[in-house]
Design a protein around this motif. Structure first.
Motif, PDB file in Angstrom:
ATOM      1  N   THR A 120      49.495 155.108 -21.375  1.00  0.00           N
ATOM      2  CA  THR A 120      49.830 156.367 -21.364  1.00  0.00           C
ATOM      3  C   THR A 120      48.838 157.364 -20.786  1.00  0.00           C
ATOM      4  OG1 THR A 120      49.725 158.008 -23.705  1.00  0.00           O
ATOM      5  CG2 THR A 120      47.825 156.223 -23.554  1.00  0.00           C
ATOM      6  N   GLY A 121      48.544 158.381 -21.141  1.00  0.00           N
ATOM      7  CA  GLY A 121      48.193 159.635 -20.493  1.00  0.00           C
ATOM      8  C   GLY A 121      48.533 160.345 -19.472  1.00  0.00           C
ATOM      9  N   ASP A 122      49.906 160.408 -19.464  1.00  0.00           N
ATOM     10  CA  ASP A 122      50.793 161.097 -18.488  1.00  0.00           C
ATOM     11  C   ASP A 122      51.520 162.402 -19.166  1.00  0.00           C
ATOM     12  OD1 ASP A 122      52.320 162.456 -16.472  1.00  0.00           O
ATOM     13  OD2 ASP A 122      53.471 160.590 -16.048  1.00  0.00           O
ATOM     14  N   PRO A 123      51.001 163.566 -19.114  1.00  0.00           N
ATOM     15  CA  PRO A 123      51.716 164.533 -19.854  1.00  0.00           C
ATOM     16  C   PRO A 123      53.282 164.764 -19.539  1.00  0.00           C
ATOM     17  CG  PRO A 123      50.075 165.612 -18.444  1.00  0.00           C
ATOM     18  CD  PRO A 123      49.835 164.177 -18.105  1.00  0.00           C
ATOM     19  N   THR A 124      53.582 164.284 -18.463  1.00  0.00           N
ATOM     20  CA  THR A 124      54.964 164.454 -17.893  1.00  0.00           C
ATOM     21  C   THR A 124      55.743 163.259 -18.611  1.00  0.00           C
ATOM     22  OG1 THR A 124      54.959 163.442 -15.888  1.00  0.00           O
ATOM     23  CG2 THR A 124      54.320 165.409 -15.881  1.00  0.00           C
ATOM     24  N   GLY A 125      55.278 162.077 -19.056  1.00  0.00           N
ATOM     25  CA  GLY A 125      55.837 161.212 -19.434  1.00  0.00           C
ATOM     26  C   GLY A 125      56.734 160.270 -18.598  1.00  0.00           C
ATOM     27  N   THR A 126      56.306 160.565 -17.230  1.00  0.00           N
ATOM     28  CA  THR A 126      57.088 159.867 -15.926  1.00  0.00           C
ATOM     29  C   THR A 126      56.404 158.694 -15.314  1.00  0.00           C
ATOM     30  OG1 THR A 126      56.483 161.459 -14.491  1.00  0.00           O
ATOM     31  CG2 THR A 126      58.324 162.126 -15.581  1.00  0.00           C
ATOM     32  N   GLY A 127      55.237 158.922 -15.660  1.00  0.00           N
ATOM     33  CA  GLY A 127      54.177 157.972 -14.773  1.00  0.00           C
ATOM     34  C   GLY A 127      53.866 158.531 -13.599  1.00  0.00           C
ATOM     35  N   ASN A 128      54.214 159.845 -13.320  1.00  0.00           N
ATOM     36  CA  ASN A 128      53.970 160.537 -11.912  1.00  0.00           C
ATOM     37  C   ASN A 128      52.683 161.395 -12.149  1.00  0.00           C
ATOM     38  OD1 ASN A 128      55.743 159.228 -10.167  1.00  0.00           O
ATOM     39  ND2 ASN A 128      57.370 160.549 -11.463  1.00  0.00           N
ATOM     40  N   GLY A 129      52.283 161.836 -13.459  1.00  0.00           N
ATOM     41  CA  GLY A 129      51.653 162.937 -13.806  1.00  0.00           C
ATOM     42  C   GLY A 129      50.068 162.586 -14.023  1.00  0.00           C
ATOM     43  N   GLY A 130      49.459 163.608 -14.013  1.00  0.00           N
ATOM     44  CA  GLY A 130      47.979 163.236 -14.420  1.00  0.00           C
ATOM     45  C   GLY A 130      47.201 164.754 -14.738  1.00  0.00           C
ATOM     46  N   SER A 131      46.069 164.712 -14.730  1.00  0.00           N
ATOM     47  CA  SER A 131      45.275 165.798 -15.121  1.00  0.00           C
ATOM     48  C   SER A 131      44.901 166.519 -13.899  1.00  0.00           C
ATOM     49  CB  SER A 131      43.822 165.602 -15.813  1.00  0.00           C
ATOM     50  OG  SER A 131      42.918 165.044 -14.947  1.00  0.00           O
ATOM     51  N   SER A 132      44.363 167.784 -13.882  1.00  0.00           N
ATOM     52  CA  SER A 132      44.043 168.681 -12.877  1.00  0.00           C
ATOM     53  C   SER A 132      42.667 168.205 -12.218  1.00  0.00           C
ATOM     54  CB  SER A 132      43.880 170.093 -13.040  1.00  0.00           C
ATOM     55  OG  SER A 132      43.116 170.683 -14.139  1.00  0.00           O
ATOM     56  N   LEU A 133      42.185 167.269 -12.747  1.00  0.00           N
ATOM     57  CA  LEU A 133      40.781 166.917 -12.586  1.00  0.00           C
ATOM     58  C   LEU A 133      40.845 165.845 -11.328  1.00  0.00           C
ATOM     59  CD1 LEU A 133      38.842 166.476 -15.805  1.00  0.00           C
ATOM     60  CD2 LEU A 133      38.718 168.435 -14.510  1.00  0.00           C
ATOM     61  N   PRO A 134      39.860 165.687 -10.425  1.00  0.00           N
ATOM     62  CA  PRO A 134      40.009 164.907  -9.042  1.00  0.00           C
ATOM     63  C   PRO A 134      39.933 163.539  -9.652  1.00  0.00           C
ATOM     64  CG  PRO A 134      37.679 165.862  -9.341  1.00  0.00           C
ATOM     65  CD  PRO A 134      38.705 166.646 -10.454  1.00  0.00           C
ATOM     66  N   ASP A 135      40.500 162.760  -8.846  1.00  0.00           N
ATOM     67  CA  ASP A 135      40.703 161.148  -9.061  1.00  0.00           C
ATOM     68  C   ASP A 135      39.107 160.543  -9.148  1.00  0.00           C
ATOM     69  OD1 ASP A 135      43.385 161.439  -9.046  1.00  0.00           O
ATOM     70  OD2 ASP A 135      43.751 160.429  -7.294  1.00  0.00           O
TER      71      ASP A 135
END
Length: 244
Positions: A120-135
């Motif tokens: 989990t942890g992807d707001p797009t639900g696609t596996g491609n997303g993340g937060s706006s914070l740096p890696d």
């Protein structure tokens, strides 16, 4: 946004060479090229500090509640996770920061493999997303990926973890020292086990609310009653006259 999903899943050499998107533990064909984990000598350094309580897990959620993550799920259950800053301080801080911001509220478990893990942890639900914070820089450690382990997902780049994480259903030692293990489920594992399977699931389980134990957030009301489908016959049924 980079494709942040769990890689390095090999239990055998053939899994690393697999390119089919239908194989259970391989990634979709539109994902970046994946590779076997680097040799031990080439991997980022493992955190050296190990104290007498390094591997201990406090199971009492009332102890140090600021390092307790509560996931209230759409299946009606609450998963309680002990965060371990001793293992991965910056990763734990990232999870806490995003939790306080409400980032995980409403996010689905978009990749759930039976006998392996729920991601989990992807707001797009696609596996491609993340937060706006740096890696994040990797914080690989000596803690094994056992049942109930909570660890960060990433691409083949060791320093690409951002917001996505996964809960392990069954021990997967091939992930040890290649993914940042930052916590362990201490309660409600049966609700993690009940997360709907699929890549993605047809009816994904959601995190209704994520909170820290120190926030004392009230548990949200979750309606888990099955809903019946509306049929054409129901829509076309005559309306009864209620009379005067």
């Amino acid at each position: 946004m980079k494709f942040r999903m769990l890689t390095g899943l090999a239990m055998a050499t053939s899994l690393f060479a697999a390119t089919s998107a239908t194989a259970q533990d391989t990634v979709p064909q539109d994902a970046p090229a994946q590779a076997a984990p680097a040799s031990r000598a080439d991997r980022p350094a493992i955190a050296p500090a190990i104290g007498p309580t390094y591997f201990q897990i406090e199971t009492d959620a009332s102890v140090d509640p600021d390092n307790v993550l509560l996931l209230d799920l759409s299946n009606g259950g609450r998963v309680t996770i002990r965060l371990k800053p001793e293992w991965a301080p910056t990763h734990v801080e990232r999870i806490k920061t995003l939790t306080r911001e409400g980032f995980y509220d409403g996010v689905t478990f978009h990749r759930v493999i039976d006998g392996f893990m729920a991601q989990t942890g992807d707001p797009t639900g696609t596996g491609n997303g993340g937060s706006s914070l740096p890696d994040l820089k990797s914080e690989f450690n000596r803690v094994p990926h056992l049942r109930g382990t909570v660890s960060m997902a990433r691409t083949q780049d060791p320093d690409s973890a951002n917001s996505q994480f996964f809960i392990v259903f069954y021990p997967r030692m091939a992930l040890d020292r290649d993914y940042t293990n930052f916590g362990r489920v201490i309660g409600g594992m049966e609700y993690a086990d009940a997360i709907n399977r699929g890549e993605p699931p047809a009816n994904p389980t959601r995190i209704v609310q994520a909170s820290l134990g120190s926030e004392n957030a009230p548990r949200p009301a979750v309606n888990t009653a099955p809903t019946s489908d509306v049929t054409a016959d129901m829509l076309n049924a005559p309306v009864e006259d209620a009379g005067e």
